[in-house]
Design an enzyme around this catalytic site. Structure first.
Site, PDB file in Angstrom:
ATOM      1  N   ASP A   1      48.989  42.184  33.701  1.00  0.00           N
ATOM      2  CA  ASP A   1      49.330  41.448  34.918  1.00  0.00           C
ATOM      3  C   ASP A   1      48.615  42.083  36.108  1.00  0.00           C
ATOM      4  O   ASP A   1      48.836  43.260  36.423  1.00  0.00           O
ATOM      5  CB  ASP A   1      50.842  41.469  35.158  1.00  0.00           C
ATOM      6  CG  ASP A   1      51.581  40.493  34.263  1.00  0.00           C
ATOM      7  OD1 ASP A   1      50.936  39.844  33.423  1.00  0.00           O
ATOM      8  OD2 ASP A   1      52.821  40.394  34.396  1.00  0.00           O
TER       9      ASP A   1
ATOM     10  N   HIS B   1      50.386  46.909  32.918  1.00  0.00           N
ATOM     11  CA  HIS B   1      49.884  46.754  34.280  1.00  0.00           C
ATOM     12  C   HIS B   1      48.688  47.696  34.465  1.00  0.00           C
ATOM     13  O   HIS B   1      48.600  48.738  33.811  1.00  0.00           O
ATOM     14  CB  HIS B   1      50.983  47.063  35.299  1.00  0.00           C
ATOM     15  CG  HIS B   1      52.063  46.025  35.335  1.00  0.00           C
ATOM     16  ND1 HIS B   1      53.139  46.050  34.470  1.00  0.00           N
ATOM     17  CD2 HIS B   1      52.224  44.927  36.124  1.00  0.00           C
ATOM     18  CE1 HIS B   1      53.929  45.016  34.729  1.00  0.00           C
ATOM     19  NE2 HIS B   1      53.400  44.316  35.719  1.00  0.00           N
TER      20      HIS B   1
END
Length: 305
Positions: free
Chosen positions: A131, A279
């Site tokens: 993400d 992430h």
């Protein structure tokens, strides 16, 4: 005497002609392909001969990409639940090491385009997803490692990231990764009206098409917060909503977890059809190469959604 001699000569010539007719008869024609003698055209087939074997079918080509089931869209949103649901994979697992909650949610929400586990693949497969809400300084290093390891991945980017980091997104696409939508502005979509929620999807897609000439088909809800109605709304726009079956607390840049512990945890969580959420932070950048090597050593292939 002369007449007798002529008769003898005539008789000899007749005998020679008869002999030539017998011994100079043409032989049966040979089959030019096999060199064997051809049977007369009127000959019946031998009933005791074995039939010719049927040709073996050619092997089917390997399927390309994920074997997604068809979306039954567009959906009628009337009567669908608007309850705000959060997502986390939990700790309980089945005999395949898959989170029980991911299996249950896939069965319950898969019909609305929800993806908590990827469709089952012939070879045990894990899908690494990232993400990207903003540039953290590790984008290039992560892409470098994926390229070095020849490991495809899936990136979910926010509209502002795509706008401000177009070269990085172009590199993702050029190097064979999948890029999906993480919404236009990363809002809690359960707090929005249908029109506002739809704009978070269509607004990103229109921007992405203008920038990169392609329209994403994968969507990830900000913070994994969703509802049944929102799943159907996204599916109505042609989007599958991808969640995850493994994630850990890796998002705080000021409190990054230990690299060795994080690697051990990620390897221990491996399971077929897994969707890993990561992430672009320091810990993940540092352990990514070892994670890829470890998953492959455990018998998993890596693929992009």
């Amino acid at each position: 005497m002369r007449k007798l001699a002529l008769l003898c000569i005539f008789a000899a010539v007749c005998c020679i002609a008869l002999a030539a007719g017998v011994f100079l008869r043409p032989a049966p024609a040979a089959d030019p392909a096999s060199g064997s003698v051809s049977a007369p055209a009127s000959s019946a087939p031998d009933p005791t001969a074995a039939p010719s074997p049927s040709p073996s079918p050619a092997p089917s080509p390997a399927p390309a990409g994920v074997n997604w089931p068809a979306l039954a869209a567009p959906f009628d949103l009337t009567g669908l639940e608007t309850e705000r649901l959060g997502w986390g994979q939990g700790k309980q697992v089945n005999e395949r090491n898959q989170p029980i909650s991911a299996v249950a949610y896939q069965e319950k929400y898969g019909q609305w385009g929800g993806v908590f586990l990827a469709p089952e693949a012939e070879t045990p497969t894990i899908y690494l997803t990232f993400d990207f809400g903003y540039e953290t300084g590790y984008s290039a290093a992560i892409l470098d490692t994926l390229k070095e390891k020849n490991a495809p991945a899936t990136f979910f980017v926010v509209g502002s990231y795509a706008e401000n980091n177009a070269e990085t997104v172009e590199r993702m696409l050029a190097e064979g990764h999948t890029v999906g939508s993480h919404s236009a502005t990363h809002k809690d979509m359960t707090a929005l009206s249908d029109e506002e929620a739809r704009a978070e999807i269509t607004g990103f897609n229109e921007q992405f098409a203008r920038q990169f000439g392609a329209t994403p088909t994968l969507f990830r809800f900000p913070e994994g917060v969703f509802s049944q109605r929102l799943l159907a709304l996204a599916a109505g726009e042609g989007m599958r909503s991808v969640f995850w079956s493994y994630a850990y607390a890796d998002w705080d840049a000021s409190a990054q977890p230990d690299v060795a512990e994080s690697l051990s945890k990620a390897l221990a969580a491996a399971h077929p059809d897994a969707v890993y959420l990561l992430h672009p932070m320091a810990t993940n950048s540092a352990m990514l190469g070892d994670l890829i090597d470890g998953l492959r050593a455990a018998g998993y292939q890596l693929a992009a959604l």
